[in-house]
Design a protein around this motif. Structure first.
Motif: not given
Ligand SMILES: Cc1ncc(C[n+]2csc(CCOP(=O)(O)OP(=O)(O)O)c2C)c(N)n1
Ligand SMILES: [Mg+2]
Length: 114
Positions: A30, A33-34, A37, A40-45
């Motif tokens: 995350r 990505q923060e 990127y 753009n959070y992808s598949h980390v939550n």
């Protein structure tokens, strides 16, 4: 990301103490990505994470949890003074970052300090 070691730790009667800094995220990914990127959070939550207290109990270890800051000291005192394997599930801020970090492909001189 792995848990089977709990069985080894219990079977060998170790006194291993485990503290889970539970941020409900794949936090390292995350953070990348923060920062790199644009958030753009992808598949980390991971709103659904295992119940680490029950997980500890399933392996025959003691499981404790602190959901509020005022519970932290009591959990640490009890967890660290209890014999055998203990898992302490400590809920922390979801978007706290960890530094320093080195961007992919960068040198140590380009380390991001915070
Ligand atoms: C078995 C395995 N799969 C994938 C990875 C890649 N990986 C490294 S850190 C990470 C996120 C870990 O999240 P968490 O356990 O919640 O720790 P946090 O970064 O939030 O402290 C992943 C998926 C890994 N190290 N090991
Ligand atoms: Mg995490």
């Amino acid at each position: 990301m792995t848990a089977q070691e709990l069985a080894t730790a219990v079977q060998n009667k170790t006194n291993v103490k485990i503290i889970v800094m539970n941020n409900n995220f794949l936090g390292m990914v995350r953070q990348w990505q923060e920062i790199f990127y644009a958030g753009n959070y992808s598949h980390v939550n991971m709103q659904w994470v295992p119940d680490f207290v029950k997980l500890a109990e399933a392996y025959g270890a003691l499981g404790l949890r602190a959901t509020r800051p005022d519970q932290l000291e009591g959990v640490l005192q009890r967890g660290l003074s209890s014999p055998g394997v203990v898992v302490m599930d400590i809920l922390v801020d979801e978007e706290a970052n960890v530094y320093p970090m080195v961007p992919a492909g960068a040198g140590l001189k380009e380390m991001v300090l915070g």
